[in-house]
Scaffold this motif. Structure first.
Motif, short mmCIF file in Angstrom:
data_model
loop_
_atom_site.label_atom_id
_atom_site.label_comp_id
_atom_site.label_asym_id
_atom_site.label_seq_id
_atom_site.Cartn_x
_atom_site.Cartn_y
_atom_site.Cartn_z
N ASP A 215 0.82 -1.21 0.00
CA ASP A 215 0.00 0.00 0.00
C ASP A 215 0.86 1.27 0.00
O ASP A 215 0.43 2.32 0.44
N ARG A 216 2.12 1.14 -0.47
CA ARG A 216 3.04 2.27 -0.47
C ARG A 216 3.62 2.62 -1.83
O ARG A 216 3.94 3.76 -2.10
N PHE A 217 3.82 1.59 -2.65
CA PHE A 217 4.46 1.80 -3.95
C PHE A 217 3.62 1.19 -5.06
O PHE A 217 3.18 0.05 -4.95
N ARG A 218 3.43 1.93 -6.14
CA ARG A 218 2.86 1.36 -7.37
C ARG A 218 4.04 0.81 -8.14
O ARG A 218 4.94 1.54 -8.55
N MET A 219 4.07 -0.50 -8.29
CA MET A 219 5.17 -1.19 -8.96
C MET A 219 4.72 -1.57 -10.37
O MET A 219 3.62 -2.11 -10.54
N THR A 220 5.57 -1.31 -11.33
CA THR A 220 5.36 -1.79 -12.68
C THR A 220 6.61 -2.55 -13.08
O THR A 220 7.72 -2.02 -13.00
N THR A 221 6.43 -3.81 -13.43
CA THR A 221 7.56 -4.64 -13.82
C THR A 221 7.34 -5.14 -15.25
O THR A 221 6.22 -5.46 -15.63
N GLU A 222 8.40 -5.16 -16.00
CA GLU A 222 8.32 -5.66 -17.37
C GLU A 222 9.43 -6.67 -17.61
O GLU A 222 10.58 -6.44 -17.23
N TYR A 223 9.04 -7.78 -18.20
CA TYR A 223 9.96 -8.86 -18.55
C TYR A 223 9.91 -9.00 -20.06
O TYR A 223 8.87 -9.28 -20.63
N GLU A 224 11.05 -8.79 -20.70
CA GLU A 224 11.13 -8.94 -22.15
C GLU A 224 12.19 -9.98 -22.46
O GLU A 224 13.26 -9.96 -21.85
N ILE A 225 11.88 -10.86 -23.38
CA ILE A 225 12.89 -11.80 -23.85
C ILE A 225 12.91 -11.74 -25.37
O ILE A 225 11.88 -11.62 -26.02
N GLU A 226 14.13 -11.80 -25.88
CA GLU A 226 14.33 -11.67 -27.32
C GLU A 226 15.33 -12.73 -27.76
O GLU A 226 16.40 -12.87 -27.17
N SER A 227 14.96 -13.48 -28.77
CA SER A 227 15.84 -14.52 -29.29
C SER A 227 17.05 -13.88 -29.96
O SER A 227 16.91 -13.03 -30.84
N GLN A 228 18.24 -14.28 -29.52
CA GLN A 228 19.49 -13.81 -30.12
C GLN A 228 20.03 -14.84 -31.09
O GLN A 228 20.73 -14.49 -32.02
N SER A 229 19.72 -16.11 -30.82
CA SER A 229 20.09 -17.23 -31.69
C SER A 229 19.24 -18.41 -31.24
O SER A 229 18.42 -18.27 -30.33
N ASN A 230 19.44 -19.57 -31.84
CA ASN A 230 18.68 -20.75 -31.42
C ASN A 230 18.97 -21.14 -29.98
O ASN A 230 18.17 -21.82 -29.34
N MET A 231 20.13 -20.72 -29.45
CA MET A 231 20.55 -21.14 -28.12
C MET A 231 20.73 -20.00 -27.12
O MET A 231 21.13 -20.23 -25.99
N THR A 232 20.45 -18.77 -27.53
CA THR A 232 20.68 -17.62 -26.65
C THR A 232 19.48 -16.68 -26.66
O THR A 232 18.94 -16.37 -27.72
N THR A 233 19.10 -16.25 -25.45
CA THR A 233 17.96 -15.35 -25.29
C THR A 233 18.39 -14.15 -24.46
O THR A 233 19.00 -14.31 -23.40
N LYS A 234 18.09 -12.97 -24.96
CA LYS A 234 18.35 -11.76 -24.18
C LYS A 234 17.16 -11.52 -23.27
O LYS A 234 16.01 -11.54 -23.71
N PHE A 235 17.42 -11.32 -21.98
CA PHE A 235 16.39 -11.07 -20.97
C PHE A 235 16.56 -9.63 -20.49
O PHE A 235 17.62 -9.24 -20.01
N ILE A 236 15.50 -8.84 -20.65
CA ILE A 236 15.50 -7.44 -20.22
C ILE A 236 14.45 -7.29 -19.13
O ILE A 236 13.28 -7.67 -19.32
#
Length: 155
Positions: free
Chosen positions: A89-110
């Motif tokens: 009841d103190r903070f409005r939190m907004t969280t975003e999780y993004e994942i982007e394929s960099q290759s067949n074996m690698t994923t960028k997580f933001i």
């Protein structure tokens, strides 16, 4: 308001990473160990606008938050989930999780987190905050997913 945005590379395919962020509570608990339950309150076909009651345990203290899904993208090479909730009841939190394929074996997580205090005094305390908690979360996510992927590959 305080905003953190960090990214890390995960050595696993995007389709393997996604259920840890959305859709599989048991996998989600591996990277969010304090989440003990989720219940969909309002389900929207397009996902955006859905409400989820999330139960969170910190020591002996149990809290519930109502998460609102603000953004949802599920494409083959890019996936994103943005949620908003009121923390203690103190903070409005907004969280975003993004994942982007960099290759067949690698994923960028933001990961992006925006903390907006309801009280102006709390805004002052945020000035002294650092991203240590965010980096621990990012590293735990990377290690957990990579270990799970390696174990699956070795079966």
């Amino acid at each position: 308001m305080k905003k953190w945005k960090r990214e890390i590379s995960i050595n696993a395919p995007i389709e393997f990473v996604w259920p840890f962020i959305y859709g599989d509570l048991e996998k989600k608990k591996l990277i969010f160990p304090k989440v003990i339950a989720e219940e969909i309150i309002v389900h929207k076909e397009e996902v955006v606008g859905s409400l989820i009651n999330q139960t969170y345990q910190n020591g002996s203290y149990i809290e519930q938050y109502e998460l609102t899904i603000l953004k949802y993208t599920n494409e083959s090479n890019y996936k994103a989930l943005q949620e908003s909730f009121l923390l203690n009841d103190r903070f409005r939190m907004t969280t975003e999780y993004e994942i982007e394929s960099q290759s067949n074996m690698t994923t960028k997580f933001i990961y992006t987190s925006i903390n907006k205090p309801k009280n102006i005094l709390l805004n002052i305390f945020q000035l002294f905050g650092n991203d240590e908690v965010i980096m621990r979360f990012m590293n735990r996510t990377k290690e957990t997913i990579e270990t799970a992927y390696e174990e699956e590959q070795n079966r």
